[in-house]
Design a protein around this motif. Structure first.
Motif, PDB file in Angstrom:
ATOM      1  N   ARG A   1      11.013  -4.095  20.419  1.00 20.68           N
ATOM      2  CA  ARG A   1      10.394  -4.303  19.101  1.00 20.68           C
ATOM      3  C   ARG A   1       8.875  -4.326  19.179  1.00 20.68           C
ATOM      4  NH1 ARG A   1      14.019  -6.323  15.224  1.00 20.68           N
ATOM      5  NH2 ARG A   1      15.987  -6.901  16.136  1.00 20.68           N
TER       6      ARG A   1
ATOM      7  N   ALA B   1       7.327  -5.936   9.588  1.00 22.05           N
ATOM      8  CA  ALA B   1       8.224  -6.256  10.703  1.00 22.05           C
ATOM      9  C   ALA B   1       9.668  -6.393  10.240  1.00 22.05           C
ATOM     10  CB  ALA B   1       7.769  -7.529  11.395  1.00 22.05           C
ATOM     11  N   GLY B   2       9.873  -6.997   9.080  1.00 24.80           N
ATOM     12  CA  GLY B   2      11.229  -7.138   8.552  1.00 24.80           C
ATOM     13  C   GLY B   2      11.842  -5.807   8.170  1.00 24.80           C
TER      14      GLY B   2
ATOM     15  N   GLY C   1      12.937  -3.837  11.286  1.00 25.40           N
ATOM     16  CA  GLY C   1      14.150  -4.357  11.898  1.00 25.40           C
ATOM     17  C   GLY C   1      15.411  -3.686  11.382  1.00 25.40           C
ATOM     18  N   LYS C   2      15.376  -3.236  10.142  1.00 21.72           N
ATOM     19  CA  LYS C   2      16.544  -2.547   9.554  1.00 21.72           C
ATOM     20  C   LYS C   2      16.767  -1.176  10.191  1.00 21.72           C
ATOM     21  CE  LYS C   2      15.860  -4.885   5.177  1.00 21.72           C
ATOM     22  NZ  LYS C   2      15.465  -4.737   3.772  1.00 21.72           N
TER      23      LYS C   2
ATOM     24  N   LEU D   1      16.265  -0.442  13.465  1.00 25.42           N
ATOM     25  CA  LEU D   1      16.468  -0.562  14.910  1.00 25.42           C
ATOM     26  C   LEU D   1      17.890  -1.050  15.218  1.00 25.42           C
ATOM     27  CD1 LEU D   1      13.116  -2.246  15.932  1.00 25.42           C
ATOM     28  CD2 LEU D   1      13.772   0.109  16.376  1.00 25.42           C
ATOM     29  N   LYS D   2      18.556  -0.415  16.188  1.00 27.08           N
ATOM     30  CA  LYS D   2      19.887  -0.842  16.595  1.00 27.08           C
ATOM     31  C   LYS D   2      19.977  -0.906  18.101  1.00 27.08           C
ATOM     32  CE  LYS D   2      22.434   0.806  12.647  1.00 27.08           C
ATOM     33  NZ  LYS D   2      23.529   1.582  12.154  1.00 27.08           N
TER      34      LYS D   2
END
Length: 147
Positions: free
Chosen positions: A93, A139-140, A143-144, A146-147
């Motif tokens: 991240r 940042a939030g 995050g959606k 990234l897996k």
């Protein structure tokens, strides 16, 4: 006479010790009395030493090496929309955020008036689903993807 000289000296020493204990005591009385004025510089000197001691302690604390959180260092695969900006390879991240900031700065997407806002171009609109995003939301939203 020698005894008389020693007695006032002993009385003066306890008066100095008692003065710092009454920090919250009426300050006006301390300013009026002459012996209390001599004690006032002692009060100022004592906190200065404590502050200096705290600064030294604060400098020693960062000497320890921080261990990064494993969750932040785990390599994650970006989505197709995010991969067009940061690349297809799995990244932690922290690296995704830094590459995204490099892209934003390279393309001058940071708002000129309010530097906290990021104006999305075509590639970033796919990631953010908005025309403008604050740096704190970013940042939030990443995050959606990234897996």
């Amino acid at each position: 006479m020698a005894t008389a000289k020693k007695a006032p000296a002993k009385k003066a020493a306890p008066a100095k010790k008692a003065a710092p204990a009454k920090k919250a005591a009426p300050a006006k009385k301390v300013a009026v009395k002459a012996p209390a004025k001599k004690a006032a510089p002692a009060k100022k000197a004592a906190p200065a030493k404590k502050v200096a001691a705290k600064k030294v302690a604060a400098k020693k604390a960062p000497a320890k090496k921080r261990t990064p959180n494993a969750a932040f260092m785990k390599a994650l695969t970006p989505s197709a929309a995010l991969a067009s900006i940061v690349g297809n390879s799995p990244l932690p991240r922290t690296e995704v955020v830094s590459k995204l900031w490099a892209y934003i700065k390279k393309n001058k997407l940071q708002d000129a008036v309010n530097k906290r806002m990021i104006n999305a171009d075509a590639k970033l609109k796919e990631v953010f689903n908005k025309a403008q995003v604050s740096m704190f939301e970013m940042a939030g939203l990443i995050g959606k993807h990234l897996k």
